[in-house]
Design an enzyme around this catalytic site. Structure first.
Site, PDB file in Angstrom:
ATOM      1  CD  GLU A 104      -0.906   0.811   3.589  1.00  0.00           C
ATOM      2  OE1 GLU A 104      -1.323   1.944   3.302  1.00  0.00           O
ATOM      3  OE2 GLU A 104      -1.003   0.312   4.715  1.00  0.00           O
ATOM      4  CG  ASP A 158     -13.238   6.667  12.928  1.00  0.00           C
ATOM      5  OD1 ASP A 158     -13.173   5.904  11.943  1.00  0.00           O
ATOM      6  OD2 ASP A 158     -12.394   7.550  13.154  1.00  0.00           O
ATOM      7  CE  LYS A 194      -3.635   2.243  11.276  1.00  0.00           C
ATOM      8  NZ  LYS A 194      -3.396   1.550  10.006  1.00  0.00           N
ATOM      9  CB  VAL A 207      -5.673  -1.585   4.291  1.00  0.00           C
ATOM     10  CG1 VAL A 207      -6.148  -3.033   4.210  1.00  0.00           C
ATOM     11  CG2 VAL A 207      -4.310  -1.513   4.990  1.00  0.00           C
ATOM     12  CB  SER A 266     -10.707   1.399   9.252  1.00  0.00           C
ATOM     13  OG  SER A 266     -10.075   1.381   7.994  1.00  0.00           O
ATOM     14  CB  ALA A 267     -13.533   1.909   4.491  1.00  0.00           C
ATOM     15  CG  ASP A 268      -8.427  -0.557   6.199  1.00  0.00           C
ATOM     16  OD1 ASP A 268      -8.643   0.158   5.195  1.00  0.00           O
ATOM     17  OD2 ASP A 268      -7.421  -0.425   6.930  1.00  0.00           O
ATOM     18  CE  LYS A 318      -6.441   7.493   5.642  1.00  0.00           C
ATOM     19  NZ  LYS A 318      -6.493   7.707   7.111  1.00  0.00           N
TER      20      LYS A 318
HETATM   21  N1  PSU Z   1      -0.329   0.764   8.581  1.00  0.00           N
HETATM   22  C1  PSU Z   1       0.711   1.540   8.966  1.00  0.00           C
HETATM   23  N2  PSU Z   1       0.610   2.893   8.749  1.00  0.00           N
HETATM   24  C2  PSU Z   1      -0.495   3.458   8.136  1.00  0.00           C
HETATM   25  C3  PSU Z   1      -1.592   2.640   7.737  1.00  0.00           C
HETATM   26  C4  PSU Z   1      -1.437   1.293   7.987  1.00  0.00           C
HETATM   27  O1  PSU Z   1       1.705   1.026   9.499  1.00  0.00           O
HETATM   28  O2  PSU Z   1      -0.516   4.675   7.924  1.00  0.00           O
HETATM   29  C5  PSU Z   1      -2.815   3.219   7.025  1.00  0.00           C
HETATM   30  C6  PSU Z   1      -3.418   2.116   6.144  1.00  0.00           C
HETATM   31  O3  PSU Z   1      -3.414   2.607   4.835  1.00  0.00           O
HETATM   32  C7  PSU Z   1      -4.815   1.909   6.656  1.00  0.00           C
HETATM   33  C8  PSU Z   1      -5.146   3.296   7.117  1.00  0.00           C
HETATM   34  O4  PSU Z   1      -5.676   1.416   5.678  1.00  0.00           O
HETATM   35  O5  PSU Z   1      -3.931   3.673   7.807  1.00  0.00           O
HETATM   36  C9  PSU Z   1      -6.394   3.320   7.974  1.00  0.00           C
HETATM   37  O6  PSU Z   1      -6.913   4.610   7.986  1.00  0.00           O
HETATM   38  P1  PSU Z   1      -8.402   4.874   8.507  1.00  0.00           P
HETATM   39  O7  PSU Z   1      -8.348   4.542   9.969  1.00  0.00           O
HETATM   40  O8  PSU Z   1      -8.654   6.345   8.230  1.00  0.00           O
HETATM   41  O9  PSU Z   1      -9.291   3.975   7.716  1.00  0.00           O
HETATM   42 MN    MN Z   2     -11.819   6.388  10.141  1.00  0.00          MN
END
Ligand code: PSU
Ligand code: MN
Length: 302
Positions: free
Chosen positions: A26, A139, A160, A107, A141-143, A87
Site C-alpha cells: 500500500e 469511526d 493498529k 488498505v 475503518s473501511a478496511d 489519502k
Molecule cells: N499501517 C501503517 N501505517 C499506516 C496505515 C497502515 O503502518 O498509515 C494506514 C493504512 O493505509 C490503513 C489506514 O488502511 O492507515 C487506515 O486509515 P483509517 O483509519 O482512516 O481507515
Molecule cells: Mn476512520
C-alpha cells in the site's frame, strides 16, 4: 474496470502472466504514515525486501486518475513527496479517477485494486479497524468491510494499537474475515508483539498459509480476505509501558482538538512518533519489514 483506470507496470504484468510471485504494497503508509524524507527510503527498502525474498513488489497508488499497480522510481518519489497526494479509501477511487486526481491508497483501496489486478498476497503494517469511542463517533475503518468482500491474503502486524482491538476482532468475526496468527497464539498489537487477545488459529510456515488460502478457494462461499497476523519480534517492539502512557495522551489530544475522519489515524501515529522520540516509528518499520518478507515467502510458496 477498463484498462485506462488500472495500469500495471511492465514488470508486474509480466510476473502475473508468468505466474511468478507478486506482493501488493500500500502507499498510504508512505504518503501519510511515515515522516519525510525517511518515507521514500522505506518505500524503496520494502520493495528491495520483497525482491530479496523472491517476489515482485507491486506498490499501488492512484496517479493522474489512473490506478497504478507497480510504481517506478519517479512515481514512488511523487507519492512520498508531493503535497497534493490525497489519502484514498476504496470509496474515493471512483471520484479520484473521474477527477484525474492523485492519491495514496489505504488498505481498503489497495486490497480492492490488487484483487482486480489478480494479486493474491498483500503486505502492510497494521490494518484499520474500530476506533476507541466508536459509540460516539461511529469511526470504523473501511478496511474491515472491504476485506469482508475481497479475496486476498493480507499480512499485517494485527490492527493498529490506537484502535479498540477487542471490538475490531469482534467485527472481523461478524464480517466473516479469517484470522490466523503466524507463529503466535495471541493477536499481535502492531507496535507491540501481542495485543493480549487470543487468536483461534495458528500457522507456522508459509506452506501452511498457502494451505489455508487453497482451502478458502476450494470452499468457495462468500469472498472474504484472510488476515495473516504476524507479530513484530519482541526485541523490536515498542516498550509496552511507554506505548500505553503516550497512547493515552495521544487519544486525549485528538479528542481535545476535535480531530475526525481520515485525519484521525495519521494524527495518532504522528503523535506517538513524536512523543516516543521515534521509538514507535522503529517498531512500526520493524513490523512492516517482517510482514513484507513473510508475504514474499508466502507468494513464492504458492
Ligand atoms: N499501517 C501503517 N501505517 C499506516 C496505515 C497502515 O503502518 O498509515 C494506514 C493504512 O493505509 C490503513 C489506514 O488502511 O492507515 C487506515 O486509515 P483509517 O483509519 O482512516 O481507515
Ligand atoms: Mn476512520
Amino acid at each position: 474496470m477498463s484498462d485506462t483506470t488500472l495500469l500495471l507496470s511492465e514488470e508486474v504484468r509480466e510476473a502475473l502472466a508468468r505466474r511468478r510471485p507478486v506482493v501488493a504494497l500500500e502507499s498510504t503508509i508512505i504518503a501519510h504514515g511515515l515522516p519525510r524524507p525517511r518515507n521514500l527510503r522505506v518505500a524503496g527498502e520494502l520493495e528491495a525486501l520483497v525482491r530479496d525474498s523472491g517476489a515482485v513488489p507491486a506498490t499501488i497508488a492512484v496517479l493522474g486518475g489512473s490506478a497504478r499497480i507497480g510504481l517506478d522510481k519517479a512515481e514512488l518519489e511523487r507519492v512520498a513527496n508531493d503535497d497534493s497526494i490525497r489519502k484514498l479509501g476504496h470509496r474515493d477511487l471512483a471520484p479520484a479517477f473521474a477527477a484525474g486526481a492523485s492519491g495514496a491508497t489505504t488498505v481498503s483501496a489497495t486490497a480492492l485494486l490488487a484483487a482486480r489486478a489478480g494479486i493474491r498476497i498483500f503486505a502492510t503494517g497494521g490494518l484499520g479497524g474500530v476506533h476507541r469511542g466508536w459509540t460516539e463517533t461511529q469511526d470504523e475503518s473501511a478496511d474491515l468491510r472491504l476485506l469482508a468482500r475481497t479475496r486476498i491474503a493480507v499480512v499485517c502486524a494485527g490492527v493498529k494499537s490506537i484502535l479498540d482491538v477487542p471490538a475490531t476482532l469482534q467485527r472481523l468475526e461478524t464480517l466473516g474475515v479469517g484470522v490466523v496468527g503466524y507463529g503466535t497464539e495471541t493477536f499481535p498489537g502492531f507496535y507491540l508483539s501481542s495485543s493480549g487477545e487470543p487468536v483461534d488459529w495458528t500457522v507456522h510456515t508459509p506452506d501452511e498459509v498457502v494451505s489455508v488460502i487453497r482451502a478458502q478457494d476450494a470452499l468457495g462461499g462468500p469472498e472474504a480476505a484472510l488476515i495473516v497476523a504476524n507479530p513484530v519480534p519482541e526485541a523490536e517492539q515498542l516498550d509496552p509501558d511507554l506505548h500505553d502512557r503516550v497512547l493515552t495522551e495521544a487519544l486525549d489530544e485528538s479528542r481535545a482538538r476535535g480531530i475526525t475522519g481520515q485525519a484521525v489515524t495519521p494524527f495518532l501515529l504522528e503523535y506517538l512518533m513524536r512523543r516516543t522520540e521515534g521509538a514507535s516509528l522503529e517498531a512500526n518499520l520493524a513490523a512492516v519489514r517482517g510482514n513484507v518478507q513473510l508475504a514474499a515467502r508466502i507468494a513464492a510458496a504458492m
